[in-house]
Write an enzyme that holds these catalytic residues in place. Structure first.
Site, PDB file in Angstrom:
ATOM      1  CE  LYS A  23      44.883  34.837  63.191  1.00  0.00           C
ATOM      2  NZ  LYS A  23      44.051  34.147  62.005  1.00  0.00           N
ATOM      3  NE  ARG A  53      44.905  31.890  54.231  1.00  0.00           N
ATOM      4  CZ  ARG A  53      44.216  33.019  54.345  1.00  0.00           C
ATOM      5  NH1 ARG A  53      43.460  33.029  52.989  1.00  0.00           N
ATOM      6  NH2 ARG A  53      44.292  33.825  55.045  1.00  0.00           N
ATOM      7  NE  ARG A  67      41.583  38.838  54.301  1.00  0.00           N
ATOM      8  CZ  ARG A  67      42.518  38.284  55.220  1.00  0.00           C
ATOM      9  NH1 ARG A  67      42.359  38.631  56.384  1.00  0.00           N
ATOM     10  NH2 ARG A  67      42.877  37.101  54.622  1.00  0.00           N
ATOM     11  NE  ARG A  70      49.570  30.579  60.320  1.00  0.00           N
ATOM     12  CZ  ARG A  70      49.270  31.726  59.974  1.00  0.00           C
ATOM     13  NH1 ARG A  70      49.630  32.869  60.599  1.00  0.00           N
ATOM     14  NH2 ARG A  70      48.720  32.237  58.627  1.00  0.00           N
ATOM     15  NE  ARG A 124      45.746  37.873  52.574  1.00  0.00           N
ATOM     16  CZ  ARG A 124      46.030  37.421  54.149  1.00  0.00           C
ATOM     17  NH1 ARG A 124      45.708  38.305  55.085  1.00  0.00           N
ATOM     18  NH2 ARG A 124      46.269  36.379  54.262  1.00  0.00           N
TER      19      ARG A 124
HETATM   20  P1  AP5 Z   1      40.897  39.564  59.628  1.00  0.00           P
HETATM   21  O1  AP5 Z   1      40.855  40.116  60.856  1.00  0.00           O
HETATM   22  O2  AP5 Z   1      41.740  39.858  58.310  1.00  0.00           O
HETATM   23  O3  AP5 Z   1      41.203  37.853  59.815  1.00  0.00           O
HETATM   24  P2  AP5 Z   1      42.359  37.249  60.407  1.00  0.00           P
HETATM   25  O4  AP5 Z   1      42.191  36.241  61.506  1.00  0.00           O
HETATM   26  O5  AP5 Z   1      43.618  38.296  60.822  1.00  0.00           O
HETATM   27  O6  AP5 Z   1      42.788  36.235  59.068  1.00  0.00           O
HETATM   28  P3  AP5 Z   1      44.085  36.220  58.005  1.00  0.00           P
HETATM   29  O7  AP5 Z   1      43.514  35.499  56.813  1.00  0.00           O
HETATM   30  O8  AP5 Z   1      44.735  37.376  58.032  1.00  0.00           O
HETATM   31  O9  AP5 Z   1      44.903  35.081  58.768  1.00  0.00           O
HETATM   32  P4  AP5 Z   1      45.721  34.184  58.371  1.00  0.00           P
HETATM   33  O10 AP5 Z   1      46.404  33.845  59.569  1.00  0.00           O
HETATM   34  O11 AP5 Z   1      45.268  33.294  57.385  1.00  0.00           O
HETATM   35  O12 AP5 Z   1      46.891  35.042  57.289  1.00  0.00           O
HETATM   36  P5  AP5 Z   1      48.091  35.789  57.761  1.00  0.00           P
HETATM   37  O13 AP5 Z   1      48.200  37.053  56.950  1.00  0.00           O
HETATM   38  O14 AP5 Z   1      48.732  35.663  58.937  1.00  0.00           O
HETATM   39  O15 AP5 Z   1      39.168  39.246  59.353  1.00  0.00           O
HETATM   40  C1  AP5 Z   1      38.992  38.513  57.991  1.00  0.00           C
HETATM   41  C2  AP5 Z   1      37.762  39.283  57.366  1.00  0.00           C
HETATM   42  O16 AP5 Z   1      36.695  39.309  58.057  1.00  0.00           O
HETATM   43  C3  AP5 Z   1      38.041  40.617  56.873  1.00  0.00           C
HETATM   44  O17 AP5 Z   1      37.285  41.047  55.999  1.00  0.00           O
HETATM   45  C4  AP5 Z   1      37.284  41.295  58.169  1.00  0.00           C
HETATM   46  O18 AP5 Z   1      36.802  42.756  57.782  1.00  0.00           O
HETATM   47  C5  AP5 Z   1      36.292  40.662  58.624  1.00  0.00           C
HETATM   48  N1  AP5 Z   1      35.860  40.486  60.019  1.00  0.00           N
HETATM   49  C6  AP5 Z   1      36.756  40.448  60.908  1.00  0.00           C
HETATM   50  N2  AP5 Z   1      35.915  40.287  62.334  1.00  0.00           N
HETATM   51  C7  AP5 Z   1      34.793  40.100  61.712  1.00  0.00           C
HETATM   52  C8  AP5 Z   1      33.494  39.850  62.463  1.00  0.00           C
HETATM   53  N3  AP5 Z   1      33.693  39.780  63.759  1.00  0.00           N
HETATM   54  N4  AP5 Z   1      32.288  39.834  61.882  1.00  0.00           N
HETATM   55  C9  AP5 Z   1      32.280  40.009  60.503  1.00  0.00           C
HETATM   56  N5  AP5 Z   1      33.570  39.909  59.750  1.00  0.00           N
HETATM   57  C10 AP5 Z   1      34.541  40.124  60.084  1.00  0.00           C
HETATM   58  O19 AP5 Z   1      49.021  34.580  56.980  1.00  0.00           O
HETATM   59  C11 AP5 Z   1      49.065  34.579  55.434  1.00  0.00           C
HETATM   60  C12 AP5 Z   1      50.146  33.695  54.881  1.00  0.00           C
HETATM   61  O20 AP5 Z   1      51.600  33.802  55.297  1.00  0.00           O
HETATM   62  C13 AP5 Z   1      50.026  32.094  55.519  1.00  0.00           C
HETATM   63  O21 AP5 Z   1      49.133  31.305  54.704  1.00  0.00           O
HETATM   64  C14 AP5 Z   1      51.382  31.760  55.639  1.00  0.00           C
HETATM   65  O22 AP5 Z   1      51.728  31.401  54.187  1.00  0.00           O
HETATM   66  C15 AP5 Z   1      52.282  32.995  55.821  1.00  0.00           C
HETATM   67  N6  AP5 Z   1      52.408  33.053  57.330  1.00  0.00           N
HETATM   68  C16 AP5 Z   1      52.192  33.990  58.131  1.00  0.00           C
HETATM   69  N7  AP5 Z   1      52.389  33.735  59.252  1.00  0.00           N
HETATM   70  C17 AP5 Z   1      53.211  32.475  59.293  1.00  0.00           C
HETATM   71  C18 AP5 Z   1      53.806  31.755  60.203  1.00  0.00           C
HETATM   72  N8  AP5 Z   1      53.917  32.095  61.707  1.00  0.00           N
HETATM   73  N9  AP5 Z   1      54.470  30.504  59.954  1.00  0.00           N
HETATM   74  C19 AP5 Z   1      54.610  30.171  58.680  1.00  0.00           C
HETATM   75  N10 AP5 Z   1      53.869  30.991  57.600  1.00  0.00           N
HETATM   76  C20 AP5 Z   1      53.353  32.057  57.818  1.00  0.00           C
END
Ligand code: AP5
Length: 216
Positions: free
Chosen positions: A13, A171, A127, A88, A160
Site C-alpha cells: 500500500k 499483525r 523491507r 483499520r 522496522r
Molecule cells: P509496503 O508498501 O511498505 O507495504 P504496506 O502495505 O504499506 O505495509 P505496512 O507494513 O507499512 O502496512 P501496515 O499496514 O502493517 O503498517 P503501518 O505502517 O500502516 O511494502 C512492504 C515491502 O514489500 C517493502 O519492502 C516493499 O519494497 C516491498 N514491496 C512492495 N510492493 C511489492 C511488490 N509488488 N512486489 C515485491 N515487493 C514489494 O502501521 C504500523 C502500525 O501502526 C500498526 O501495526 C498499528 O500499531 C499502528 N497503526 C497504523 N495505522 C493504524 C490505524 N489506522 N489504527 C490503529 N493503529 C494503527
C-alpha cells in the site's frame, strides 16, 4: 480524488501510495508514518501509541481518528488524498465518514490490495526503510544500489521493529480479526476495487491506476 488503500500489512500500500500521490498531486496520509514519527519525537500521542505498535496491535480508535481528522483539515488535502493504513476498523470507517460529511465530502474509492500471507511475510522480513526520507526498499525485490544506503538521500536504511517474524504474525492476526471486516463494509457501499497485489511493483501500479480510472 479521495481514496483509501486497504489490505494486509506488507501488501504494498505504502509503495504504491507514494507513487500515485506524487504523480496526481494528492496528499499521502500514512497513519503508520505519522505514528512512527510521534513515537520518535516522544510526543504525548507517541508515548500512548508506542506499546501498541511494538506489539503489532492497533492503536486505540479515538487516538487515530482524532489524528486523521486533524490531518484531513490541512490545505494539502484539498486536491485529494490517499489514506494508507486508515481506517483499520469499522468504527474508524464510520468516524471517517462523519469527518468527511463535516467537510461536505465523501470517498471516491477503496482499493483493496489482495496478497497471500506467505508473500506478506517475505515482503515484510526483507523491507528496509530510510531513517532520513522514509523511502522504502526490499533486500531482494526492490534493493538499493548500495546495501544499507538510501538511493534518494544517502540516509541509513534500517529494519522496522515490527518487521520481526513474531510481530509480523501478530499483525496478520490483528488484520484478520479487526480489519478484514472493512472489506465487506466498503463492498456493501459500492466503493471496493480489488487489485491483485501479488505481482511485480510495476504491474500492481498498473492495476491500481486502472482501479482508480487513472489508466486504461
Ligand atoms: P509496503 O508498501 O511498505 O507495504 P504496506 O502495505 O504499506 O505495509 P505496512 O507494513 O507499512 O502496512 P501496515 O499496514 O502493517 O503498517 P503501518 O505502517 O500502516 O511494502 C512492504 C515491502 O514489500 C517493502 O519492502 C516493499 O519494497 C516491498 N514491496 C512492495 N510492493 C511489492 C511488490 N509488488 N512486489 C515485491 N515487493 C514489494 O502501521 C504500523 C502500525 O501502526 C500498526 O501495526 C498499528 O500499531 C499502528 N497503526 C497504523 N495505522 C493504524 C490505524 N489506522 N489504527 C490503529 N493503529 C494503527
Amino acid at each position: 480524488m479521495r481514496v483509501v488503500f486497504l489490505g494486509p500489512p506488507g501488501a504494498g500500500k505504502g509503495t504504491q501510495a507514494k507513487v500515485i500521490a506524487e504523480a496526481a498531486g494528492m496528499a499521502h496520509i500514512s497513519t503508520g508514518d505519522i505514528l512512527r514519527e510521534a513515537v520518535a519525537r516522544e510526543t504525548d500521542l507517541g508515548k500512548k501509541a508506542k506499546a501498541f505498535m511494538e506489539s503489532g496491535g492497533l492503536v486505540p480508535d479515538d487516538l487515530v481518528v482524532a489524528m486523521v481528522a486533524e490531518r484531513l483539515s490541512r490545505g494539502d488535502c484539498a486536491k485529494g488524498f490517499i489514506l494508507d493504513g486508515f481506517p483499520r476498523t469499522v468504527p474508524q470507517a464510520e468516524a471517517l465518514s462523519g469527518t468527511l460529511s463535516g467537510m461536505k465530502a465523501s470517498l471516491d474509492a477503496v482499493v483493496y490490495f489482495k496478497v497471500d500471507d506467505e508473500q506478506v511475510v517475505e515482503r515484510l522480513s526483507g523491507r528496509r526503510m530510510c531513517r532520513k526520507c522514509n523511502a522504502n526498499y526490499h533486500v531482494a525485490f526492490m534493493p538499493p544500489k548500495k546495501a544499507g544506503v538510501c538511493d534518494k538521500c544517502g540516509g541509513e536504511l534500517y529494519q522496522r521493529d515490527d518487521d520481526k517474524p513474531e510481530t509480523i504474525r501478530r499483525r496478520l492476526k490483528v488484520y484478520y480479526d479487526q480489519t478484514a471486516d472493512l472489506i465487506r463494509y466498503y463492498r456493501e457501499r459500492g466503493l471496493l476495487r480489488e487489485v491483485d497485489a501479488s505481482a511485480s511493483p510495476e504491474a500492481v501500479l498498473g492495476g491500481v491506476k486502472r482501479a482508480l480510472g487513472l489508466a486504461k
